[in-house]
Design a protein around this motif. Structure first.
Motif, PDB file in Angstrom:
ATOM      1  N   VAL A 270       0.851  -1.187   0.000  1.00 18.13           N
ATOM      2  CA  VAL A 270       0.000   0.000   0.000  1.00 18.13           C
ATOM      3  C   VAL A 270       0.888   1.240   0.000  1.00 18.13           C
ATOM      4  O   VAL A 270       1.850   1.332   0.765  1.00 18.13           O
ATOM      5  N   LYS A 271       0.539   2.173  -0.876  1.00 15.64           N
ATOM      6  CA  LYS A 271       1.279   3.429  -0.908  1.00 15.64           C
ATOM      7  C   LYS A 271       1.015   4.218   0.370  1.00 15.64           C
ATOM      8  O   LYS A 271      -0.129   4.339   0.808  1.00 15.64           O
ATOM      9  N   VAL A 309       5.701 -15.175  -4.016  1.00 20.38           N
ATOM     10  CA  VAL A 309       5.249 -14.820  -5.365  1.00 20.38           C
ATOM     11  C   VAL A 309       5.502 -13.332  -5.584  1.00 20.38           C
ATOM     12  O   VAL A 309       5.188 -12.513  -4.716  1.00 20.38           O
ATOM     13  N   HIS A 310       6.069 -13.000  -6.740  1.00 18.00           N
ATOM     14  CA  HIS A 310       6.342 -11.597  -7.037  1.00 18.00           C
ATOM     15  C   HIS A 310       5.066 -10.845  -7.437  1.00 18.00           C
ATOM     16  O   HIS A 310       4.136 -11.429  -7.979  1.00 18.00           O
ATOM     17  N   SER A 311       5.085  -9.544  -7.212  1.00 12.62           N
ATOM     18  CA  SER A 311       3.959  -8.700  -7.609  1.00 12.62           C
ATOM     19  C   SER A 311       4.473  -7.310  -7.971  1.00 12.62           C
ATOM     20  O   SER A 311       5.535  -6.892  -7.509  1.00 12.62           O
ATOM     21  N   ASN A 312       3.696  -6.618  -8.820  1.00 10.96           N
ATOM     22  CA  ASN A 312       4.001  -5.224  -9.138  1.00 10.96           C
ATOM     23  C   ASN A 312       2.853  -4.305  -8.756  1.00 10.96           C
ATOM     24  O   ASN A 312       2.838  -3.137  -9.128  1.00 10.96           O
ATOM     25  N   VAL A 313       1.901  -4.846  -8.023  1.00  9.06           N
ATOM     26  CA  VAL A 313       0.716  -4.061  -7.668  1.00  9.06           C
ATOM     27  C   VAL A 313       1.014  -3.153  -6.488  1.00  9.06           C
ATOM     28  O   VAL A 313       1.620  -3.580  -5.508  1.00  9.06           O
ATOM     29  N   LYS A 314       0.570  -1.904  -6.591  1.00 12.02           N
ATOM     30  CA  LYS A 314       0.679  -0.996  -5.453  1.00 12.02           C
ATOM     31  C   LYS A 314      -0.676  -0.337  -5.276  1.00 12.02           C
ATOM     32  O   LYS A 314      -1.189   0.286  -6.207  1.00 12.02           O
ATOM     33  N   ALA A 315      -1.271  -0.506  -4.117  1.00  7.12           N
ATOM     34  CA  ALA A 315      -2.608   0.040  -3.882  1.00  7.12           C
ATOM     35  C   ALA A 315      -2.493   1.515  -3.508  1.00  7.12           C
ATOM     36  O   ALA A 315      -1.747   1.867  -2.602  1.00  7.12           O
ATOM     37  N   VAL A 316      -3.232   2.364  -4.213  1.00  8.32           N
ATOM     38  CA  VAL A 316      -3.226   3.792  -3.895  1.00  8.32           C
ATOM     39  C   VAL A 316      -4.654   4.268  -3.656  1.00  8.32           C
ATOM     40  O   VAL A 316      -5.608   3.681  -4.154  1.00  8.32           O
ATOM     41  N   ASP A 317      -4.773   5.326  -2.899  1.00 11.65           N
ATOM     42  CA  ASP A 317      -6.071   5.903  -2.590  1.00 11.65           C
ATOM     43  C   ASP A 317      -6.567   6.678  -3.818  1.00 11.65           C
ATOM     44  O   ASP A 317      -5.932   7.635  -4.257  1.00 11.65           O
TER      45      ASP A 317
END
Ligand SMILES: *[C@@H]1O[C@H](CO)[C@@H](O)[C@H](O)[C@H]1NC(C)=O
Length: 324
Positions: A270-271, A309-317
């Motif tokens: 999460v950002k 497991v790798h990820s490139n997801v970043k959760a932003v508001d």
């Protein structure tokens, strides 16, 4: 080349240079206006009214891991008791002496009580005593827990309340995942391409920044489901807990392995800023990443495969990203 062509070239180059600079200035001006507008629009459209102010809905428990730093613990409890959606604050106390009543416990209680008076919810405070100083104790299952969500945090890490509540809403939509603010990764060691015996290297913040990829979020600042405390303490192979006890390191990597093995998926980053209010942490000590690399490979051998497991997801508001 004659002098004439040279200076003409120079002149043209200057013109071009000037034009691009003008374009940048104009572009910056337009961007600035859009930013100002976006700030206004978000207040006009009332994006603030939904999640943040709400005092109802699911809540979470803040699990603070502390060790011989009463001043940091006080700051931490004072801060987290002021955040919405906090149901309880639990303190992992791993010193042999009891927490001092006059200089510590009474202060902690007063923070929690005054925060409860300002909200509609009575925040609970409990100090869970453990007579051994062992890194595994931070994941001991908790009695009298009223929430599934645990926010696991070190006593020297502060996350602003709005960021924290946002991360909690991310967790509610992925309750089996670890959701946190401090991403780390594992690299495959390139010299050893033997597919039947891969080795990995622990990647710190710079690796994550460089690659935009991560495979763990550290439990010093992350949400996780309370069922993982039981799995860690009562079902994870005992050799892993023994290794953590012996090396005095890597309980967070062990938890990342456990969750990855259970979900077969990556965590969620999460950002948001978190603030370390203590002095230098363990990661600034030399040789830290070699120890972490050793843990990675040891745990992989114990699991018999690499669960991370790798990820490139970043959760932003979405309320803070109005343009795109
Ligand atoms: C990994 O997950 C599987 C399925 O949930 C479980 O049976 C196994 O015991 C786990 N492995 C370890 C080493 O905990």
């Amino acid at each position: 080349m004659s002098k004439g062509t040279h200076s003409r070239f120079h002149y043209r180059f200057l013109m071009w240079h000037f034009n691009t600079r003008l374009r940048y200035v104009l572009g910056a001006g337009v961007l600035f206006c859009l930013f100002v507008l976006a700030g206004k629009v978000s207040s006009i459209m009332g994006w603030h009214h939904y999640v943040h102010e709400s005092e109802s809905g699911q809540r979470f428990t803040v699990l603070v891991n502390t060790w011989r730093r009463p001043d940091l613990l006080k700051k931490s409890v004072q801060h987290y008791s002021s955040c919405p959606r906090v149901d309880a604050i639990r303190i992992v106390w791993s010193e042999s002496r009891e927490p001092p009543k006059d200089s510590l416990v009474s202060d902690l209680l007063s923070y929690v009580e005054s925060a409860s008076r300002k909200s509609t919810h009575m925040i609970k405070l409990k100090i869970d005593m453990h007579d051994e100083d062992n890194l595994n104790t931070r994941f001991k299952p908790l009695n009298d827990l009223d929430t599934d969500a645990i926010f696991s945090v070190d006593d020297d890490v502060l996350v602003p309340c709005d960021t924290l509540v946002f991360a909690f809403t991310v967790w509610t939509s992925a309750q089996d995942s670890m959701v946190g603010f401090v991403p780390r990764m594992h690299w495959i060691q390139s010299e050893m391409q033997d597919a039947s015996f891969p080795r990995y290297i622990y990647g710190g913040w710079w690796s994550v920044w460089w690659m935009g990829t991560y495979s763990m979020v550290l439990s010093k600042c992350a949400f996780l489901h309370q069922k993982y405390l039981d799995l860690y303490t009562n079902h994870m192979p005992v050799q892993i807990r023994d290794y953590v006890t012996h090396k005095r390191n890597c309980e967070d990597i062990a938890m990342s392995f456990l969750v990855a093995n259970a979900t077969q998926g990556p965590p969620i980053w999460v950002k948001g800023k978190s603030y370390e209010i203590g002095t230098i942490g363990i990661s600034s000590l030399t040789g830290h990443s070699e120890h972490r690399t050793a843990c990675l490979n040891m745990f992989m051998d114990m699991y018999g495969y690499m669960p991370l497991v790798h990820s490139n997801v970043k959760a932003v508001d979405a309320r803070s990203t109005w343009f795109w």
